[in-house]
Design an enzyme around this catalytic site. Structure first.
Site, PDB file in Angstrom:
ATOM      1  N   LYS A  77      -2.663   6.916   1.999  1.00 21.16           N
ATOM      2  CA  LYS A  77      -2.379   7.165   2.844  1.00 21.16           C
ATOM      3  C   LYS A  77      -1.295   8.022   2.237  1.00 21.16           C
ATOM      4  O   LYS A  77      -0.685   8.237   2.818  1.00 21.16           O
ATOM      5  CB  LYS A  77      -1.928   5.788   3.970  1.00 21.16           C
ATOM      6  CG  LYS A  77      -2.565   5.977   5.075  1.00 21.16           C
ATOM      7  CD  LYS A  77      -2.439   4.693   5.822  1.00 21.16           C
ATOM      8  CE  LYS A  77      -2.204   4.917   7.317  1.00 21.16           C
ATOM      9  NZ  LYS A  77      -3.741   5.622   7.954  1.00 21.16           N
ATOM     10  N   GLU A  86     -16.130   6.140   5.419  1.00 18.73           N
ATOM     11  CA  GLU A  86     -15.495   5.581   6.151  1.00 18.73           C
ATOM     12  C   GLU A  86     -15.487   6.905   7.526  1.00 18.73           C
ATOM     13  O   GLU A  86     -15.883   7.593   7.816  1.00 18.73           O
ATOM     14  CB  GLU A  86     -13.992   5.002   6.183  1.00 18.73           C
ATOM     15  CG  GLU A  86     -13.086   6.130   5.434  1.00 18.73           C
ATOM     16  CD  GLU A  86     -11.526   5.831   5.033  1.00 18.73           C
ATOM     17  OE1 GLU A  86     -10.929   5.194   5.365  1.00 18.73           O
ATOM     18  OE2 GLU A  86     -11.489   6.085   3.538  1.00 18.73           O
ATOM     19  N   ARG A 119       0.850  -1.117   0.060  1.00 16.07           N
ATOM     20  CA  ARG A 119       0.246   0.255  -0.297  1.00 16.07           C
ATOM     21  C   ARG A 119       0.801   1.485   0.242  1.00 16.07           C
ATOM     22  O   ARG A 119       0.441   2.579  -1.105  1.00 16.07           O
ATOM     23  CB  ARG A 119      -1.059  -0.108   0.928  1.00 16.07           C
ATOM     24  CG  ARG A 119      -1.925   1.098   0.945  1.00 16.07           C
ATOM     25  CD  ARG A 119      -3.133   0.994   2.016  1.00 16.07           C
ATOM     26  NE  ARG A 119      -2.102   0.965   3.475  1.00 16.07           N
ATOM     27  CZ  ARG A 119      -3.334   0.969   5.053  1.00 16.07           C
ATOM     28  NH1 ARG A 119      -5.195   0.297   4.436  1.00 16.07           N
ATOM     29  NH2 ARG A 119      -2.785   0.834   5.923  1.00 16.07           N
TER      30      ARG A 119
HETATM   31  C1  LIG Z   1      -9.498   6.048   6.557  1.00 18.83           C
HETATM   32  C2  LIG Z   1      -8.464   5.621   6.953  1.00 18.83           C
HETATM   33  N1  LIG Z   1      -9.435   4.307   7.176  1.00 18.83           N
HETATM   34  C3  LIG Z   1      -9.194   3.346   6.598  1.00 18.83           C
HETATM   35  C4  LIG Z   1      -8.167   2.643   8.168  1.00 18.83           C
HETATM   36  C5  LIG Z   1      -8.068   1.094   8.155  1.00 18.83           C
HETATM   37  O1  LIG Z   1      -7.059   0.707   7.269  1.00 18.83           O
HETATM   38  P1  LIG Z   1      -5.718  -0.627   8.068  1.00 18.83           P
HETATM   39  O2  LIG Z   1      -6.786  -1.500   8.902  1.00 18.83           O
HETATM   40  O3  LIG Z   1      -5.404  -1.025   6.946  1.00 18.83           O
HETATM   41  O4  LIG Z   1      -4.939   0.261   9.070  1.00 18.83           O
HETATM   42  C6  LIG Z   1      -6.970   3.646   8.144  1.00 18.83           C
HETATM   43  C7  LIG Z   1      -6.161   3.442   8.671  1.00 18.83           C
HETATM   44  O5  LIG Z   1      -5.431   3.076  10.109  1.00 18.83           O
HETATM   45  C8  LIG Z   1      -6.970   4.717   8.217  1.00 18.83           C
HETATM   46  O6  LIG Z   1      -6.326   5.839   8.176  1.00 18.83           O
END
Ligand SMILES: Cc1ncc(COP(=O)(O)O)c(C=O)c1O
Length: 341
Positions: free
Chosen positions: A186, A222, A84
């Protein structure tokens, strides 16, 4: 091993003695990454004109190292974070950090900070790793940097939300990201926009903001740093489609566990906030920081809806299995856990 440190009462914040820890850094100059090395945690020196400070060309990751119940130092699907990170690089016109280089850096940071990995206490405590890549070139015109710094620092942490396990959400009118934008990377810019909605949620007495889609202002996307799931009355587990949201590694793991271990029907689709408020039996957030955090209520258009009529049963079941796998207490059916020592 060094004397045991006291990590009780940790919250999700930078460790007060972070300067005693090691970090990793590697520079991109003249078209190539240098070898990189671990160094003491230190402040960075940047030009006031550095790209990251003016135009925000930067990305990051978040991952955790645990001391498992078998005494191993373990991480959960770290190659997924590496991949990622590389995708986020591509999206933000940053030269890609190769997966092998990322993994090697992660290993160095975890092993050189071994004494800062807390005992996990059922997954509540861990050592959080923050890989970052930023454009460092001083410039004035808006363009991609030609120089970058890739670094990783670490911090022992406790739970992400102050209220362990159960939170309330407030639906904001602010949109986090748009179609064909940066939402699925990210990228630091995606988080800058979430500061005000989070404050507004807290001023109103809720813990976190919940974001809706940009086009209709109707479909759940989200939370600020976690993906969203709703268990509907017909027992289907629903989570919003990928595309604009961050493709969470925890999200994808939950989909597989629910489908393949609990034989549940899991659907990725558009999920309106109205449907959630009127028909969800149980809701939860998930992410590396949040693990699985139940949602007690959602405030939408000035009305607060109870979105948990299920006693948080599914979240507890998934949490126990996910954390059980991560801490090597449960069988790891998908080979998700990587031992580092
Ligand atoms: C905006 C956002 N959505 C979802 C997640 C969850 O992603 P992950 O399960 O890969 O940590 C994150 C990070 O933790 C995030 O910053």
């Amino acid at each position: 091993m060094a004397a045991k440190r006291d990590f009780s009462n940790l919250t999700f914040s930078l460790y007060k003695n972070a300067q005693e820890m090691k970090m990793y850094e590697s520079y991109y100059r003249g078209g190539a990454w240098d070898k990189g090395k671990t160094v003491p945690f230190h402040n960075l020196e940047l030009s006031p004109a550095a790209n990251i400070l003016n135009y925000g060309q930067g990305i990051f990751e978040g991952m955790k190292a645990y001391r498992s119940v078998r005494g191993n130092i373990v991480m959960f699907r770290p190659e997924e974070n590496a991949q990622r990170f590389a995708r986020s690089c591509r999206k933000m016109a940053i030269p890609e950090v190769p997966v092998d280089k990322f993994m090697d850096a992660v290993r160095q940071v975890v092993l050189q900070n071994e004494e800062f990995i807390p005992d996990s206490d059922d997954g509540k405590y861990s050592m959080y790793l923050r890989p970052v890549c930023i454009g460092t070139e001083p410039l004035l015109g808006v363009r991609a940097s030609k120089e970058y710094l890739f670094y990783i620092f670490a911090s022992p942490v406790g739970p992400y939300f102050d209220k362990v396990g159960i939170v309330s959400l407030w639906v904001t009118d602010v949109h986090r990201a748009a179609a064909h934008g940066t939402g699925d990377a990210k990228a630091v810019c995606n988080y800058a926009v979430t500061m005000r909605p989070k404050i507004e949620a807290q001023v109103r007495g809720f813990d976190e903001a919940l974001y809706l889609d940009t086009v209709h202002n109707k479909f759940v996307e989200e939370a600020g740093a976690a993906n969203f799931f709703a268990l509907m009355e017909d027992e289907t587990l629903v989570t919003p489609n990928l595309g604009i949201i961050l493709p969470g590694i925890t999200r994808e793991s939950i989909i597989r566990l629910a489908r393949e271990v609990f034989a549940m029907k899991v659907v990725e689709r558009e999920l309106s906030v109205e449907e959630v408020c009127s028909g969800a039996k149980e809701c939860f957030l998930c992410g590396t920081g949040a693990t699985i955090t139940s949602v007690r209520e959602i405030n939408w258009q000035d009305k607060t809806y109870n979105v948990n009529k299920n006693d948080y049963q599914l979240a507890h079941k998934l949490y126990d299995l996910l954390i059980g796998i991560q801490l090597e207490r449960e069988k790891d059916p998908f080979g998700w856990v990587t031992k580092l020592d």
